[in-house]
Write an enzyme that holds these catalytic residues in place. Sequence first.
Site, PDB file in Angstrom:
ATOM      1  N   ASP A 185       0.805  -1.217   0.000  1.00 24.97           N
ATOM      2  CA  ASP A 185       0.000   0.000   0.000  1.00 24.97           C
ATOM      3  C   ASP A 185       0.841   1.272   0.000  1.00 24.97           C
ATOM      4  O   ASP A 185       0.365   2.352   0.347  1.00 24.97           O
ATOM      5  CB  ASP A 185      -0.963   0.000   1.195  1.00 24.97           C
ATOM      6  N   HIS A 239      23.785   0.572 -19.176  1.00 27.14           N
ATOM      7  CA  HIS A 239      22.808   1.093 -18.208  1.00 27.14           C
ATOM      8  C   HIS A 239      23.116   0.556 -16.810  1.00 27.14           C
ATOM      9  O   HIS A 239      22.288  -0.098 -16.187  1.00 27.14           O
ATOM     10  CB  HIS A 239      21.377   0.736 -18.641  1.00 27.14           C
ATOM     11  N   ASP A 245      26.508   9.367 -15.703  1.00 26.33           N
ATOM     12  CA  ASP A 245      25.448   9.739 -16.656  1.00 26.33           C
ATOM     13  C   ASP A 245      24.238  10.091 -15.808  1.00 26.33           C
ATOM     14  O   ASP A 245      23.605   9.220 -15.208  1.00 26.33           O
ATOM     15  CB  ASP A 245      25.168   8.547 -17.581  1.00 26.33           C
ATOM     16  N   ASP A 256      20.315  15.311 -19.687  1.00 23.38           N
ATOM     17  CA  ASP A 256      20.877  13.962 -19.831  1.00 23.38           C
ATOM     18  C   ASP A 256      22.345  14.140 -20.210  1.00 23.38           C
ATOM     19  O   ASP A 256      22.663  14.353 -21.379  1.00 23.38           O
ATOM     20  CB  ASP A 256      20.099  13.191 -20.909  1.00 23.38           C
ATOM     21  N   HIS A 282      25.456   1.410 -28.995  1.00 25.89           N
ATOM     22  CA  HIS A 282      24.292   2.294 -28.919  1.00 25.89           C
ATOM     23  C   HIS A 282      24.365   3.394 -29.988  1.00 25.89           C
ATOM     24  O   HIS A 282      25.393   3.593 -30.626  1.00 25.89           O
ATOM     25  CB  HIS A 282      24.161   2.906 -27.517  1.00 25.89           C
ATOM     26  N   HIS A 339      19.491  10.917 -29.173  1.00 22.24           N
ATOM     27  CA  HIS A 339      18.044  10.744 -29.054  1.00 22.24           C
ATOM     28  C   HIS A 339      17.451  12.109 -28.745  1.00 22.24           C
ATOM     29  O   HIS A 339      18.164  13.014 -28.284  1.00 22.24           O
ATOM     30  CB  HIS A 339      17.675   9.713 -27.963  1.00 22.24           C
ATOM     31  N   HIS A 362      14.225   9.942 -23.146  1.00 24.68           N
ATOM     32  CA  HIS A 362      14.192   9.502 -24.548  1.00 24.68           C
ATOM     33  C   HIS A 362      12.873  10.031 -25.105  1.00 24.68           C
ATOM     34  O   HIS A 362      11.860   9.339 -25.109  1.00 24.68           O
ATOM     35  CB  HIS A 362      14.297   7.980 -24.647  1.00 24.68           C
ATOM     36  N   GLU A 391      26.160  11.705 -27.841  1.00 26.13           N
ATOM     37  CA  GLU A 391      26.749  10.899 -26.773  1.00 26.13           C
ATOM     38  C   GLU A 391      27.475   9.648 -27.267  1.00 26.13           C
ATOM     39  O   GLU A 391      27.102   8.530 -26.950  1.00 26.13           O
ATOM     40  CB  GLU A 391      25.667  10.482 -25.779  1.00 26.13           C
ATOM     41  N   TYR A 419      33.691   1.345 -25.363  1.00 26.16           N
ATOM     42  CA  TYR A 419      33.538   0.476 -24.203  1.00 26.16           C
ATOM     43  C   TYR A 419      34.411  -0.765 -24.394  1.00 26.16           C
ATOM     44  O   TYR A 419      34.122  -1.604 -25.251  1.00 26.16           O
ATOM     45  CB  TYR A 419      32.064   0.088 -24.036  1.00 26.16           C
ATOM     46  N   ARG A 472      32.117   7.553 -22.077  1.00 23.51           N
ATOM     47  CA  ARG A 472      31.037   8.197 -22.841  1.00 23.51           C
ATOM     48  C   ARG A 472      31.077   9.679 -22.494  1.00 23.51           C
ATOM     49  O   ARG A 472      31.343  10.043 -21.345  1.00 23.51           O
ATOM     50  CB  ARG A 472      29.673   7.598 -22.471  1.00 23.51           C
ATOM     51  N   GLU A 489      28.540  12.935 -23.102  1.00 27.04           N
ATOM     52  CA  GLU A 489      27.177  13.223 -23.564  1.00 27.04           C
ATOM     53  C   GLU A 489      26.797  14.659 -23.263  1.00 27.04           C
ATOM     54  O   GLU A 489      26.904  15.118 -22.117  1.00 27.04           O
ATOM     55  CB  GLU A 489      26.181  12.285 -22.858  1.00 27.04           C
TER      56      GLU A 489
HETATM   57  N1  GLY Z   1      20.932   8.267 -19.760  1.00 29.13           N
HETATM   58  C1  GLY Z   1      20.428   7.457 -20.801  1.00 29.13           C
HETATM   59  C2  GLY Z   1      20.915   7.895 -22.091  1.00 29.13           C
HETATM   60  O1  GLY Z   1      21.945   8.524 -22.168  1.00 29.13           O
HETATM   61  O2  GLY Z   1      20.285   7.716 -23.107  1.00 29.13           O
HETATM   62 MN    MN Z   2      21.209  10.053 -23.531  1.00 25.37          MN
HETATM   63 MN    MN Z   3      22.668   9.700 -20.590  1.00 28.75          MN
END
Ligand code: GLY
Ligand code: MN
Ligand code: MN
Length: 498
Positions: free
Chosen positions: A78, A294, A311, A323, A405, A409, A416, A440, A444, A462, A464
């Site tokens: 609950d 992720h 990130d 992001d 990836h 986006h 996203h 981004e 890796y 990465r 971004e």
């Molecule tokens: N933080 C998720 C991405 O970079 O798309």
């Molecule tokens: Mn992103």
């Molecule tokens: Mn990100």
Amino acid sequence: MTDQPPAGEQPALPNRQTPFSEAFREFIPQSWAPYPDELPAELPAASRAALRRRALAEAFPGERLVIPAGGLKPRANDTDYRFRPHSAFAWLTGLGSDREPDAVLVLEPTDTGHEATLYFKPRAPRTDPEFYADARYGEMWVGTRESLAEMGALTGLSCAPVSGLEDALSKNLAATGVRLLREADASVTGTLDLLRAQAGVDAIAAAETDNAFAVHLSEARLLKDPFELDELRRACADTAVGFEAVVADLPEAVRRGRGERWVEGVFGLHARHQANAVGYDTIAASGDHANTLHWIRNDGDLRPGDLLLLDAGVEVESLYTADITRTLPVNGTFSPAQRTVYEAVLAAQAAGMAAARPGNRFSDVHAAAIRVIAEHLEAWGLLPVSAEESLDPETGGQHRRWMVHGTSHHLGLDVHDCAQARRENYRDAELRPGMVITVEPGLYFKSTDLLVPEELRGIGVRIEDDIVITEDGCEILSDHLPRDPDAVEAWMAAIWAR
Ligand code: GLY
Ligand code: MN
Ligand code: MN
């Protein structure tokens, strides 16, 4: 939609709750100060939301449009998750953090256009058991919620109790085209599907028009208006404050162990303190964890000599999110191997940003960035074929082993954003001023990757940033944080010298 006991009746009690006596129920409504007469100011997004509703109505003349906010979602038994409305609902009402569970926006066709009504559950009077006995909605449990008049003042919308929604949805159902954002609230979807079945509406055709409506709502958000750009700028600025706080606390994160959690916590503290929340679960990935795209478990140590891939994004009260990713040396200095990988990713990002301009397609940003990645992989002798062969979309793709990836986006209310937009309006579409996307790229090198020289294994990078397409290129919204490796080292040193 939820059941409510009729006013004055004893609600069903959870098994651990002490029953309310008659004396209590008589006593509890007495002697409270009246609610303020003064109505709240209109929400900052309300006038923009009205324009969006008008454009939406014009796209679907003569049809009833139904956009639910969604309901509270149980986390355990609950206790509910903190509420966040569906982004389409937020976009069309201007309502942001915490508002409004179970609300439904209905645009009803009229002879001259559409009439918008916000159905929601207004606060019950203090004579109602909701006041003291309803842990999900009651004032004593979750605070004072809006009256119809107050919600009307906040949003500029006509408001009505959600108890009238079913009647509104069933009116002339057989003869009226209705479009529902199905994914937003399973309970509203179930109710409307039942009403449609009773009215003899073809369920498959209805689901198809509903799905097309969801696509339309996603695509309608592809171009950001000036209000949205300001909110995204603020989200990026707030995120930069969170990143600085993380850097300041890195020595503590190292010292404590489980430093990834410490980093997540410090960023989350700033996100909650300055704004609404994090826009998505923070990825605080140190060492080899950076190679899990992720990585949100965040239970690893931070070790001097390793990199930290952070990130993270702050979501402001209006629910727009940043992001941003920075990959930082935990001890403040990149090793030569780390710097080699970092500089390759930075060059890829620069190439992606250079391609981010009107006239180019969304996919050109990725094409430009991934070419730089593939060329570096070739130069390092990692690719089993030439970069050119690997970049062949039909027969290549080997480089994707190290960056699986995409580069970009859309970004907005959802991290996203506009995810249901059709391919021709997203990946294959031309970039237009007002679109906000991420750039981004990453590389890796898993510790278990035997194709990679030992000194590169366990390095994941990465970088971004969030950009808005302008008339002749792009503007970096997240320019507060350094990217160049020397600038990153100097920035970290300056924070630690304070
Ligand atoms: N933080 C998720 C991405 O970079 O798309
Ligand atoms: Mn992103
Ligand atoms: Mn990100």
